[in-house]
Design a protein around this motif. Sequence first.
Motif, short mmCIF file in Angstrom:
data_model
loop_
_atom_site.label_atom_id
_atom_site.label_comp_id
_atom_site.label_asym_id
_atom_site.label_seq_id
_atom_site.Cartn_x
_atom_site.Cartn_y
_atom_site.Cartn_z
N ASP A 150 0.83 -1.20 0.00
CA ASP A 150 0.00 0.00 0.00
C ASP A 150 0.87 1.26 0.00
O ASP A 150 0.59 2.22 -0.72
CB ASP A 150 -0.94 0.01 1.21
N LEU A 151 1.93 1.23 0.82
CA LEU A 151 2.83 2.38 0.90
C LEU A 151 3.53 2.61 -0.44
O LEU A 151 3.59 3.74 -0.94
CB LEU A 151 3.86 2.17 2.01
N LEU A 152 4.03 1.54 -1.04
CA LEU A 152 4.71 1.67 -2.34
C LEU A 152 3.73 2.13 -3.41
O LEU A 152 4.08 2.95 -4.27
CB LEU A 152 5.35 0.33 -2.74
N SER A 153 2.50 1.64 -3.35
CA SER A 153 1.48 2.08 -4.31
C SER A 153 1.19 3.56 -4.14
O SER A 153 1.08 4.30 -5.13
CB SER A 153 0.19 1.28 -4.13
N ALA A 154 1.07 3.99 -2.90
CA ALA A 154 0.81 5.42 -2.63
C ALA A 154 1.98 6.27 -3.12
O ALA A 154 1.78 7.33 -3.74
CB ALA A 154 0.58 5.65 -1.13
N MET A 155 3.21 5.79 -2.86
CA MET A 155 4.39 6.52 -3.34
C MET A 155 4.40 6.58 -4.86
O MET A 155 4.71 7.63 -5.45
CB MET A 155 5.67 5.85 -2.81
N ALA A 156 4.05 5.48 -5.50
CA ALA A 156 4.02 5.45 -6.97
C ALA A 156 2.96 6.42 -7.48
O ALA A 156 3.21 7.16 -8.45
CB ALA A 156 3.76 4.03 -7.46
N ARG A 157 1.78 6.41 -6.85
CA ARG A 157 0.72 7.34 -7.27
C ARG A 157 1.18 8.79 -7.09
O ARG A 157 0.95 9.64 -7.96
CB ARG A 157 -0.56 7.09 -6.47
#
Length: 148
Positions: A66-73
């Motif tokens: 979730d954190l990596l996805s948020a960072m990617a977004r």
Amino acid sequence: MQDKDNELLEWKQKYERLQAQLQPVCQLRDRCKKYEDDAKVVRAQNRKRIKEHEIRETEARQEVIDLLSAMARDRIHSNELLDKEIKHLRRESTDLLQHDERFDKNISETVKRLEHRLRILESQQQFLQISSKSTLMDCNHNLHCVTS
């Protein structure tokens, strides 16, 4: 009957001897049974701990995902904003260059017009100088004629 009593006594003694010999085996069996029961409890506790660990590990992995996805977004959004800003600046730069070119062209045309006007004025000035010299000479001549 005595034989039977003796035989019974003999069997009883054998039984007691066997029971005495079996007592450590029975104690060992009871201890083994207790160890097996304890092992079942420990294995059940271990399975429970393993399951809890797997759940925590899965939750931690999901948090990382979730954190990596948020960072990617966030990066994608930042890149989109930067792209928009770059396009805006390029458009603005192009507009300024076109404006500068038009301004340079206008200045160049204005300079040409002013140079042309200057040549006309210089030519008129020369004509006026020549004309005024001629008029002055005529006046002098006429004055000389009148006074003479």
